[in-house]
Scaffold this motif. Structure first.
Motif, PDB file in Angstrom:
ATOM      1  N   GLY A  72       0.779  -1.233   0.000  1.00 39.06           N
ATOM      2  CA  GLY A  72       0.000   0.000   0.000  1.00 39.06           C
ATOM      3  C   GLY A  72       0.809   1.281   0.000  1.00 39.06           C
ATOM      4  O   GLY A  72       0.230   2.369   0.101  1.00 39.06           O
ATOM      5  N   PHE A  73       2.140   1.180  -0.130  1.00 40.98           N
ATOM      6  CA  PHE A  73       2.984   2.385  -0.118  1.00 40.98           C
ATOM      7  C   PHE A  73       3.369   2.802  -1.537  1.00 40.98           C
ATOM      8  O   PHE A  73       3.457   1.977  -2.446  1.00 40.98           O
ATOM      9  N   ASP A  74       3.593   4.103  -1.692  1.00 40.89           N
ATOM     10  CA  ASP A  74       4.018   4.638  -2.986  1.00 40.89           C
ATOM     11  C   ASP A  74       5.535   4.616  -3.145  1.00 40.89           C
ATOM     12  O   ASP A  74       6.050   4.614  -4.268  1.00 40.89           O
ATOM     13  N   GLN A  75       6.241   4.605  -2.018  1.00 36.49           N
ATOM     14  CA  GLN A  75       7.705   4.692  -2.053  1.00 36.49           C
ATOM     15  C   GLN A  75       8.251   4.072  -0.773  1.00 36.49           C
ATOM     16  O   GLN A  75       7.646   4.192   0.294  1.00 36.49           O
ATOM     17  N   VAL A  76       9.406   3.404  -0.894  1.00 37.43           N
ATOM     18  CA  VAL A  76      10.014   2.738   0.258  1.00 37.43           C
ATOM     19  C   VAL A  76      11.480   3.132   0.367  1.00 37.43           C
ATOM     20  O   VAL A  76      12.199   3.199  -0.642  1.00 37.43           O
ATOM     21  N   TRP A  77      11.921   3.369   1.609  1.00 37.26           N
ATOM     22  CA  TRP A  77      13.315   3.665   1.908  1.00 37.26           C
ATOM     23  C   TRP A  77      13.842   2.622   2.885  1.00 37.26           C
ATOM     24  O   TRP A  77      13.244   2.414   3.950  1.00 37.26           O
ATOM     25  N   ALA A  78      14.947   1.974   2.530  1.00 38.36           N
ATOM     26  CA  ALA A  78      15.607   1.034   3.437  1.00 38.36           C
ATOM     27  C   ALA A  78      16.845   1.719   4.001  1.00 38.36           C
ATOM     28  O   ALA A  78      17.791   2.017   3.264  1.00 38.36           O
ATOM     29  N   THR A  79      16.844   1.976   5.324  1.00 39.69           N
ATOM     30  CA  THR A  79      17.900   2.801   5.933  1.00 39.69           C
ATOM     31  C   THR A  79      18.622   2.089   7.074  1.00 39.69           C
ATOM     32  O   THR A  79      19.348   2.728   7.823  1.00 39.69           O
ATOM     33  N   THR A  80      18.427   0.782   7.215  1.00 38.02           N
ATOM     34  CA  THR A  80      19.053   0.088   8.347  1.00 38.02           C
ATOM     35  C   THR A  80      20.541  -0.090   8.089  1.00 38.02           C
ATOM     36  O   THR A  80      21.033   0.105   6.973  1.00 38.02           O
ATOM     37  N   ASP A  81      21.273  -0.517   9.138  1.00 35.09           N
ATOM     38  CA  ASP A  81      22.703  -0.785   8.979  1.00 35.09           C
ATOM     39  C   ASP A  81      22.970  -2.265   8.727  1.00 35.09           C
ATOM     40  O   ASP A  81      24.110  -2.729   8.840  1.00 35.09           O
ATOM     41  N   VAL A  82      21.906  -3.003   8.369  1.00 37.44           N
ATOM     42  CA  VAL A  82      22.038  -4.428   8.045  1.00 37.44           C
ATOM     43  C   VAL A  82      21.835  -4.596   6.541  1.00 37.44           C
ATOM     44  O   VAL A  82      20.705  -4.464   6.038  1.00 37.44           O
ATOM     45  N   LYS A  83      22.897  -4.880   5.821  1.00 31.45           N
ATOM     46  CA  LYS A  83      22.849  -4.920   4.359  1.00 31.45           C
ATOM     47  C   LYS A  83      21.835  -5.936   3.854  1.00 31.45           C
ATOM     48  O   LYS A  83      21.047  -5.662   2.931  1.00 31.45           O
ATOM     49  N   ALA A  84      21.844  -7.148   4.439  1.00 27.94           N
ATOM     50  CA  ALA A  84      20.936  -8.197   3.980  1.00 27.94           C
ATOM     51  C   ALA A  84      19.478  -7.785   4.155  1.00 27.94           C
ATOM     52  O   ALA A  84      18.625  -8.066   3.302  1.00 27.94           O
ATOM     53  N   LEU A  85      19.178  -7.109   5.255  1.00 23.61           N
ATOM     54  CA  LEU A  85      17.811  -6.661   5.502  1.00 23.61           C
ATOM     55  C   LEU A  85      17.399  -5.597   4.491  1.00 23.61           C
ATOM     56  O   LEU A  85      16.277  -5.629   3.955  1.00 23.61           O
ATOM     57  N   ASN A  86      18.288  -4.662   4.224  1.00 29.02           N
ATOM     58  CA  ASN A  86      17.995  -3.626   3.228  1.00 29.02           C
ATOM     59  C   ASN A  86      17.695  -4.249   1.871  1.00 29.02           C
ATOM     60  O   ASN A  86      16.769  -3.834   1.167  1.00 29.02           O
ATOM     61  N   HIS A  87      18.485  -5.264   1.496  1.00 33.63           N
ATOM     62  CA  HIS A  87      18.272  -5.922   0.204  1.00 33.63           C
ATOM     63  C   HIS A  87      16.954  -6.688   0.196  1.00 33.63           C
ATOM     64  O   HIS A  87      16.266  -6.741  -0.842  1.00 33.63           O
ATOM     65  N   GLN A  88      16.585  -7.248   1.324  1.00 35.91           N
ATOM     66  CA  GLN A  88      15.303  -7.941   1.405  1.00 35.91           C
ATOM     67  C   GLN A  88      14.143  -6.967   1.221  1.00 35.91           C
ATOM     68  O   GLN A  88      13.171  -7.252   0.512  1.00 35.91           O
ATOM     69  N   VAL A  89      14.260  -5.793   1.836  1.00 34.33           N
ATOM     70  CA  VAL A  89      13.243  -4.755   1.662  1.00 34.33           C
ATOM     71  C   VAL A  89      13.123  -4.386   0.187  1.00 34.33           C
ATOM     72  O   VAL A  89      12.021  -4.255  -0.362  1.00 34.33           O
TER      73      VAL A  89
END
Length: 312
Positions: A72-89
């Motif tokens: 339901g979002f128009d845009q997503v930002w992945a800002t964590t310091d966990v690379k694998a999690l950011n890539h999953q997002v």
């Protein structure tokens, strides 16, 4: 071109930020300036974000990220310091065709944020596509020293005069020439109040005369960095650019972007220039050093045109 430059209107768009640390602080601050409708997911919050939350600036989901939260979002930002999690997002959002930015990881970005100079409503964006952030910062510093501090005032004032100036100048071309004259006035650059701009504006409306057709003969040389400020100014004022065949190069790119452009052969150049001048146009001829013909220089002299020699 790895990324297409564009300005997005995010007013009330639903934006998801995954992460609650220092990086998220910077992004949330920018998104708030753009009036985005922000939801943030993170187990913990940076103190700055906690303050914004207390002010009701965004919606907070205190939890670990789960892909079910991304719908339901128009845009997503992945800002964590966990690379694998950011890539999953990124992959989860991509599967839903949602534009996603993984901060500082351009290979996992549908869009990136440039370095910005903000003189709202004037904005200047600079980007290297993530290749050289330090160089981008250097360019921004250089531009900051060149751009007038009163750009916000100028933009607001000129926007308010659009209807008024149409009473004096009926065509787009006439209005554009007036505004060029106005913005190049030293008094405008030094103005700090609307009243000062109004006085300058009124005086120019009463005194301004259309400069009409003219010829700018620019000797290009070999190094674009050696073009004089005068040459660049005239290239930006031109309405029609003529350049040698097979020479559609950096010198052409430095000319005004909305100017008409056409290649030429020297045997037909003078005749073509005369025809364009008869249409009332400001014509820029780019001539490689020592290759412009005497007839063209004579024409330039006869009509009080401007010849700018190369320094390189």
């Amino acid at each position: 071109m790895d990324f297409f430059p564009v300005f997005l209107k995010l007013t009330q768009k639903k934006v998801l930020v995954v992460g609650g640390g220092e990086v998220a602080c910077r992004k949330v601050d920018l998104l708030l300036k753009a009036s985005a409708n922000i939801t943030l997911i993170s187990p913990e919050l940076h103190p700055h974000l906690a303050t914004l939350l207390n002010e009701g600036q965004f919606t907070y989901i205190q939890a670990e990220y789960d892909k079910s939260q991304i719908t339901g979002f128009d845009q997503v930002w992945a800002t964590t310091d966990v690379k694998a999690l950011n890539h999953q997002v990124y992959h989860d959002a991509n599967a839903l065709q949602i534009w996603t930015n993984v901060v500082d990881d351009p290979d996992f970005c549908d869009f990136i944020t440039p370095s910005m100079i903000d003189r709202s409503p004037i904005q200047v964006a600079i980007s290297s596509g993530g290749a050289s952030p330090v160089l981008v910062r250097y360019i921004r510093e250089q531009l900051e020293t060149q751009l007038p501090q009163n750009l916000s005032l100028l933009a607001s004032f000129s926007g308010q005069q659009r209807g008024r100036i149409k009473q004096y100048y009926k065509t787009v071309d006439e209005r554009r020439k007036f505004w060029e004259h106005f913005f190049r006035s030293p008094a405008v650059e030094e103005a700090t109040t609307t009243e000062q701009l109004e006085q300058i504006f009124t005086e120019l409306l009463e005194k301004h005369e259309d400069t009409g057709a003219n010829l700018y003969l620019i000797e290009t040389g070999n190094d674009p960095e050696l073009l004089t400020i005068k040459a660049l100014r005239l290239m930006q004022q031109s309405e029609f650019v003529l350049y040698p065949q097979d020479k559609n190069d950096i010198f052409v790119d430095l000319c005004r972007r909305d100017a008409d452009r056409e290649s030429y052969q020297y045997t037909e150049l003078v005749e073509r220039v005369e025809a364009l001048l008869a249409e009332g146009l400001r014509v820029c001829v780019l001539a490689p050093k020592d290759q412009h013909r005497p007839a063209l220089k004579k024409l330039c002299a006869d009509i009080n045109g401007i010849f700018v020699p190369s320094h390189g």
